[in-house]
Design an enzyme around this catalytic site. Structure first.
Site, PDB file in Angstrom:
ATOM      1  N   SER A  83       0.832  -1.121   0.117  1.00 29.45           N
ATOM      2  CA  SER A  83      -0.142   0.048   0.056  1.00 29.45           C
ATOM      3  C   SER A  83       1.053   1.243   0.058  1.00 29.45           C
ATOM      4  O   SER A  83       1.843   1.548   1.048  1.00 29.45           O
ATOM      5  CB  SER A  83      -1.052   0.128   1.289  1.00 29.45           C
ATOM      6  OG  SER A  83      -1.387   1.437   1.298  1.00 29.45           O
ATOM      7  N   MET A 116     -11.826  -6.190   4.340  1.00 29.19           N
ATOM      8  CA  MET A 116     -11.051  -5.428   5.545  1.00 29.19           C
ATOM      9  C   MET A 116     -10.844  -6.253   6.575  1.00 29.19           C
ATOM     10  O   MET A 116     -11.865  -6.727   7.144  1.00 29.19           O
ATOM     11  CB  MET A 116     -11.883  -4.429   5.620  1.00 29.19           C
ATOM     12  CG  MET A 116     -11.973  -3.137   4.258  1.00 29.19           C
ATOM     13  SD  MET A 116     -10.433  -2.598   3.928  1.00 29.19           S
ATOM     14  CE  MET A 116      -9.423  -1.848   5.047  1.00 29.19           C
ATOM     15  N   GLY A 176      -3.253  -4.446   8.458  1.00 28.26           N
ATOM     16  CA  GLY A 176      -2.692  -5.090   9.449  1.00 28.26           C
ATOM     17  C   GLY A 176      -1.995  -6.265   9.263  1.00 28.26           C
ATOM     18  O   GLY A 176      -1.346  -7.367   9.906  1.00 28.26           O
ATOM     19  N   MET A 179      -9.115   8.034  -0.026  1.00 29.60           N
ATOM     20  CA  MET A 179     -10.227   8.332   1.160  1.00 29.60           C
ATOM     21  C   MET A 179     -10.775   9.970   1.190  1.00 29.60           C
ATOM     22  O   MET A 179      -9.587  10.531   0.565  1.00 29.60           O
ATOM     23  CB  MET A 179      -9.130   8.355   2.328  1.00 29.60           C
ATOM     24  CG  MET A 179      -8.424   6.830   2.708  1.00 29.60           C
ATOM     25  SD  MET A 179      -7.753   7.045   4.056  1.00 29.60           S
ATOM     26  CE  MET A 179      -6.941   5.141   4.208  1.00 29.60           C
ATOM     27  N   HIS A 236      -1.055  -1.046  -4.339  1.00 33.23           N
ATOM     28  CA  HIS A 236      -2.331  -0.769  -3.564  1.00 33.23           C
ATOM     29  C   HIS A 236      -2.265   0.866  -3.379  1.00 33.23           C
ATOM     30  O   HIS A 236      -1.502   1.110  -2.803  1.00 33.23           O
ATOM     31  CB  HIS A 236      -2.536  -1.568  -2.364  1.00 33.23           C
ATOM     32  CG  HIS A 236      -3.932  -1.309  -1.688  1.00 33.23           C
ATOM     33  ND1 HIS A 236      -4.883  -2.093  -2.135  1.00 33.23           N
ATOM     34  CD2 HIS A 236      -4.283  -0.781  -0.624  1.00 33.23           C
ATOM     35  CE1 HIS A 236      -6.119  -2.022  -1.413  1.00 33.23           C
ATOM     36  NE2 HIS A 236      -5.667  -0.993  -0.539  1.00 33.23           N
ATOM     37  N   ASP A 278      -6.991  -6.711   3.379  1.00 35.87           N
ATOM     38  CA  ASP A 278      -6.264  -5.442   3.841  1.00 35.87           C
ATOM     39  C   ASP A 278      -6.485  -4.912   5.049  1.00 35.87           C
ATOM     40  O   ASP A 278      -7.493  -4.659   5.500  1.00 35.87           O
ATOM     41  CB  ASP A 278      -6.999  -4.467   2.608  1.00 35.87           C
ATOM     42  CG  ASP A 278      -6.715  -2.910   2.676  1.00 35.87           C
ATOM     43  OD1 ASP A 278      -5.474  -2.832   3.474  1.00 35.87           O
ATOM     44  OD2 ASP A 278      -7.251  -2.151   1.886  1.00 35.87           O
ATOM     45  N   MET A 284     -11.979   4.520  -0.988  1.00 32.98           N
ATOM     46  CA  MET A 284     -12.913   4.406   0.255  1.00 32.98           C
ATOM     47  C   MET A 284     -13.606   6.041   0.205  1.00 32.98           C
ATOM     48  O   MET A 284     -13.306   6.698   0.879  1.00 32.98           O
ATOM     49  CB  MET A 284     -11.746   4.412   1.415  1.00 32.98           C
ATOM     50  CG  MET A 284     -11.390   3.175   1.759  1.00 32.98           C
ATOM     51  SD  MET A 284     -10.143   2.916   2.765  1.00 32.98           S
ATOM     52  CE  MET A 284      -8.853   3.006   1.532  1.00 32.98           C
ATOM     53  N   HIS A 307      -8.048   1.318  -4.240  1.00 37.72           N
ATOM     54  CA  HIS A 307      -9.030   0.913  -3.412  1.00 37.72           C
ATOM     55  C   HIS A 307      -9.673   2.413  -3.072  1.00 37.72           C
ATOM     56  O   HIS A 307      -9.288   3.083  -2.287  1.00 37.72           O
ATOM     57  CB  HIS A 307      -8.284   0.349  -2.003  1.00 37.72           C
ATOM     58  CG  HIS A 307      -9.279  -0.012  -0.899  1.00 37.72           C
ATOM     59  ND1 HIS A 307      -8.676  -0.056   0.553  1.00 37.72           N
ATOM     60  CD2 HIS A 307     -10.606  -0.104  -0.857  1.00 37.72           C
ATOM     61  CE1 HIS A 307      -9.893  -0.273   1.158  1.00 37.72           C
ATOM     62  NE2 HIS A 307     -10.811  -0.369   0.464  1.00 37.72           N
ATOM     63  N   ASP A 318      -4.939   3.769  -1.974  1.00 36.40           N
ATOM     64  CA  ASP A 318      -5.813   4.299  -1.016  1.00 36.40           C
ATOM     65  C   ASP A 318      -6.317   5.456  -1.152  1.00 36.40           C
ATOM     66  O   ASP A 318      -5.612   6.373  -0.707  1.00 36.40           O
ATOM     67  CB  ASP A 318      -5.414   3.815   0.576  1.00 36.40           C
ATOM     68  CG  ASP A 318      -5.248   2.330   0.951  1.00 36.40           C
ATOM     69  OD1 ASP A 318      -6.244   1.350   0.743  1.00 36.40           O
ATOM     70  OD2 ASP A 318      -4.092   2.071   1.323  1.00 36.40           O
TER      71      ASP A 318
HETATM   72  C1  DX5 Z   1      -6.850   1.306   5.136  1.00 39.61           C
HETATM   73  C2  DX5 Z   1      -6.177   1.014   4.059  1.00 39.61           C
HETATM   74  C3  DX5 Z   1      -5.179  -0.187   3.994  1.00 39.61           C
HETATM   75  C4  DX5 Z   1      -3.712   0.415   4.704  1.00 39.61           C
HETATM   76  C5  DX5 Z   1      -3.223  -0.716   5.082  1.00 39.61           C
HETATM   77  O1  DX5 Z   1      -7.836   1.958   5.322  1.00 39.61           O
HETATM   78  O2  DX5 Z   1      -7.190   0.394   3.364  1.00 39.61           O
HETATM   79  O3  DX5 Z   1      -4.687  -0.265   2.552  1.00 39.61           O
HETATM   80  O4  DX5 Z   1      -3.038   1.126   3.769  1.00 39.61           O
HETATM   81  O5  DX5 Z   1      -2.081  -0.352   5.919  1.00 39.61           O
HETATM   82  P1  DX5 Z   1      -1.390  -1.335   7.009  1.00 39.61           P
HETATM   83  O6  DX5 Z   1      -1.043  -2.496   6.014  1.00 39.61           O
HETATM   84  O7  DX5 Z   1      -0.366  -0.356   7.722  1.00 39.61           O
HETATM   85  O8  DX5 Z   1      -2.576  -1.717   7.919  1.00 39.61           O
HETATM   86 ZN    ZN Z   2      -6.624  -0.386   1.158  1.00 37.53          ZN
END
Ligand code: DX5
Ligand code: ZN
Length: 226
Positions: free
Chosen positions: A9, A138, A178, A38, A34, A176, A69, A67, A36
Site C-alpha cells: 500500500s 477489510m 494489519g 480516502m 495498492h 487489507d 474509500m 481502493h 488507498d
Molecule cells: C486502510 C487501508 C489499507 C492500509 C493498510 O484503510 O485500506 O490499505 O493502507 O495499511 P497497513 O498494512 O499498515 O494496515
Molecule cells: Zn486499502
C-alpha cells in the site's frame, strides 16, 4: 498452491521518495501497487486522489490496485480509470447502486472489485461475485494504516473462497489491514491470494527485504530459499 500476490500500500510511502520505494517493492516480488483513496466522509481520513495516481503511474508498471474509500464512487470511476488504475475496488457500503458502479468500472475497461468493512457480512456480496474480478476483505476498520490485524475476519475469506470455488467463479480474494509476515500464512490458508500490506512493506527501511519476507511467510517457505 494458488499463486500469492503482494500489493504493497502506497499509503505507507514517503511520497517524496515514492518512486524508489515502489521499485524496491517490485524487486522484492510485489505484483500490484495498492492505492488507498480516502474522502474524509466514507472514512475519517483524507489521503490522495487522481493526480497522485497519475504521477505514480509514470514510475512503475505494477498493476494499480485502486481502493476507493469514498462515498458514491461511481462519480469518479472514469477519472481513476484515466489516471492509470488497472483494478478499481469500491465499498459495498458506499454505493447506492453497487451493480451500476461495478458495471461502470467494467465499461471503462478496468477490472472491478468490491470490499466490505469489518461490520458487514461477506454474504451481502454473493449477488455481485459473478461480475467481480476481486473481493477485498477489510481486516481493520478502513481509514488508517498501521492498525492491528483482525483475525476474526478470516472466516469471511474462507466463506468467499469456498463460494467462489463451488460456483466456478474466478475472483481474486484480497485482505487489507494489519497484514504482516506474522499473519500472512493465516490469510493464505483461509483462501486469500492477494495480500495488501502498508506498514509492513513500504513502511519499512528495507522495502525489498520486507516484501520478500512477507511473500515467503505467505507461501510458508524460508525467505530467499527458492
Ligand atoms: C486502510 C487501508 C489499507 C492500509 C493498510 O484503510 O485500506 O490499505 O493502507 O495499511 P497497513 O498494512 O499498515 O494496515
Ligand atoms: Zn486499502
Amino acid at each position: 498452491m494458488r499463486r500469492i500476490k503482494l500489493s504493497p500500500s502506497a499509503l505507507s510511502c514517503d511520497f517524496a521518495a515514492a518512486g524508489g520505494q515502489i521499485r524496491q517493492a517490485e524487486e522484492g516480488g510485489a505484483e500490484y501497487l495498492h492505492l488507498d483513496v480516502m474522502d474524509g466522509v466514507f472514512v475519517p481520513n483524507i489521503s490522495f486522489g487522481q493526480p497522485v495516481v497519475k504521477s505514480l503511474r509514470k514510475c512503475t508498471d505494477l498493476v494499480f490496485d485502486v481502493h476507493l474509500m469514498i462515498t458514491e464512487p461511481i462519480r469518479y470511476i472514469e477519472d481513476f480509470a484515466k489516471a492509470g488504475a488497472d483494478i478499481i475496488t469500491v465499498h459495498y457500503e458506499a454505493c447506492s447502486d453497487v451493480e451500476a458502479t461495478l458495471l461502470k468500472i467494467r465499461a471503462c475497461g478496468k477490472k472491478c472489485g468490491i470490499s466490505v468493512k469489518p461490520g458487514t457480512p461477506a454474504e451481502v456480496l454473493v449477488p455481485y461475485l459473478p461480475i467481480c474480478d476481486l473481493v477485498l476483505v477489510m481486516t481493520v476498520e478502513p481509514g488508517f494504516g498501521g492498525q492491528k490485524f483482525m483475525a476474526d475476519m478470516l472466516p469471511k475469506v474462507r466463506f468467499l473462497r469456498d463460494y467462489a470455488e463451488t460456483h466456478g467463479l474466478n475472483c481474486e480474494i484480497s485482505v487489507d489491514g494489519g497484514v504482516s509476515a506474522s499473519n500472512a500464512a493465516l490469510c493464505t490458508l483461509a483462501g486469500a491470494n492477494v495480500l495488501v500490506a502498508g506498514s509492513s512493506v513500504l513502511g519499512k527501511a528495507d522495502v525489498k527485504k520486507a516484501a520478500e519476507e512477507l511473500l515467503a511467510a505467505a507461501e510458508m517457505r524460508g525467505a530467499r530459499n527458492e
